[in-house]
Scaffold this motif. Sequence first.
Motif, mmCIF file in Angstrom:
data_model
loop_
_atom_site.group_PDB
_atom_site.id
_atom_site.type_symbol
_atom_site.label_atom_id
_atom_site.label_comp_id
_atom_site.label_asym_id
_atom_site.label_seq_id
_atom_site.Cartn_x
_atom_site.Cartn_y
_atom_site.Cartn_z
ATOM 1 N N ARG A 70 0.842 -1.193 0.000
ATOM 2 C CA ARG A 70 0.000 0.000 0.000
ATOM 3 C C ARG A 70 0.878 1.245 0.000
ATOM 4 O O ARG A 70 1.863 1.335 0.726
ATOM 5 C CB ARG A 70 -0.914 0.013 1.229
ATOM 6 N N GLY A 97 -3.278 3.188 -0.450
ATOM 7 C CA GLY A 97 -3.646 3.059 0.950
ATOM 8 C C GLY A 97 -2.700 3.866 1.809
ATOM 9 O O GLY A 97 -1.553 4.119 1.432
ATOM 10 N N THR A 98 -3.187 4.288 2.961
ATOM 11 C CA THR A 98 -2.388 5.056 3.907
ATOM 12 C C THR A 98 -2.286 4.293 5.224
ATOM 13 O O THR A 98 -2.952 3.273 5.423
ATOM 14 C CB THR A 98 -3.019 6.430 4.177
ATOM 15 N N ARG A 100 -3.399 5.239 8.127
ATOM 16 C CA ARG A 100 -4.657 5.311 8.867
ATOM 17 C C ARG A 100 -5.844 4.781 8.075
ATOM 18 O O ARG A 100 -6.902 4.508 8.655
ATOM 19 C CB ARG A 100 -4.901 6.751 9.324
ATOM 20 N N GLU A 101 -5.661 4.596 6.772
ATOM 21 C CA GLU A 101 -6.687 3.983 5.930
ATOM 22 C C GLU A 101 -5.997 3.066 4.924
ATOM 23 O O GLU A 101 -5.817 3.410 3.753
ATOM 24 C CB GLU A 101 -7.506 5.058 5.204
ATOM 25 N N PRO A 102 -5.599 1.863 5.388
ATOM 26 C CA PRO A 102 -4.836 0.969 4.512
ATOM 27 C C PRO A 102 -5.641 0.325 3.395
ATOM 28 O O PRO A 102 -5.058 -0.332 2.525
ATOM 29 C CB PRO A 102 -4.287 -0.080 5.488
ATOM 30 N N GLU A 103 -6.956 0.516 3.410
ATOM 31 C CA GLU A 103 -7.799 0.002 2.335
ATOM 32 C C GLU A 103 -7.637 -1.514 2.162
ATOM 33 O O GLU A 103 -7.521 -2.035 1.059
ATOM 34 C CB GLU A 103 -7.470 0.708 0.994
ATOM 35 N N TYR A 104 -7.655 -2.210 3.292
ATOM 36 C CA TYR A 104 -7.587 -3.673 3.264
ATOM 37 C C TYR A 104 -8.321 -4.194 4.492
ATOM 38 O O TYR A 104 -8.055 -3.746 5.604
ATOM 39 C CB TYR A 104 -6.132 -4.160 3.270
ATOM 40 N N ASP A 105 -9.242 -5.150 4.282
ATOM 41 C CA ASP A 105 -10.026 -5.653 5.408
ATOM 42 C C ASP A 105 -10.003 -7.168 5.512
ATOM 43 O O ASP A 105 -10.849 -7.766 6.180
ATOM 44 C CB ASP A 105 -11.475 -5.156 5.320
ATOM 45 N N GLU A 127 -2.298 7.011 15.997
ATOM 46 C CA GLU A 127 -3.525 6.582 15.336
ATOM 47 C C GLU A 127 -3.228 5.463 14.335
ATOM 48 O O GLU A 127 -3.982 4.491 14.236
ATOM 49 C CB GLU A 127 -4.180 7.761 14.626
ATOM 50 N N ALA A 128 -2.138 5.614 13.598
ATOM 51 C CA ALA A 128 -1.767 4.615 12.592
ATOM 52 C C ALA A 128 -1.463 3.269 13.231
ATOM 53 O O ALA A 128 -1.893 2.221 12.743
ATOM 54 C CB ALA A 128 -0.564 5.104 11.794
ATOM 55 N N VAL A 131 -4.664 1.636 14.221
ATOM 56 C CA VAL A 131 -5.351 1.089 13.050
ATOM 57 C C VAL A 131 -4.705 -0.229 12.623
ATOM 58 O O VAL A 131 -5.386 -1.211 12.314
ATOM 59 C CB VAL A 131 -5.331 2.098 11.880
#
Length: 211
Positions: A70, A97-98, A100-105, A127-128, A131
């Motif tokens: 990511r 992806g970041t 804080r929002e890795p875009e993987y679930d 925060e990261a 997450v």
Amino acid sequence: MKKTVDEHADRFDDHAPDYDDEKTEEHHRSAELVVEHASPEPDDVVVDIGTGTGAIALALAPDAGRVIGRDISEGMMDEARSKAADAGLENVEFGYGTFREPEYDGDVDVVTSNFAMHHLSDEAKREAIAVIADLGPRTFVLGDVMFFDEPDPDAPFYSPDVDDPATVGLLADAFTDAGFSLTAVERIHDQVGVLVAERTPTADVEDASDE
């Protein structure tokens, strides 16, 4: 973060073709240690955040079941995709992806990152890490610019105008607060290190009790 995500992405897009040639000896050593400590099992899913041109992701792919890279820079990921194709690696993929929002679930066993988190503010780093803990990995290996001692203002290893490194102590506290135990600290330079965090048994028990 001293620059916006888009500003960082544009900067890395510009540097993508020459990025691998510009890495320092400390950067390379950090990458080696991240790969060594990640040590995935054959069925493991690895998520590499801030994957850049794929140095970590591509090194881990032969030993892992699947590797997800990511990043915020399409230019950097294009370089990574090209290298993966040249190496014939079919179990690695790259996408936006970041931290804080890795875009993987999906399921995650190991999370890695090298020379990327230092762009975040201290609060954003916390925060990261929280997450990443929520992804459920047993191991998180972080190689990065970080302060072991008071940094020499005349010889910074980082770029003060775009980078915001944390102290090792702050990172250790963030890992502990997120349910990890710090199991290894590798000091490469006064301002570069690798931290290995493992899920603590109490964290696993709490996760199970919430189900």
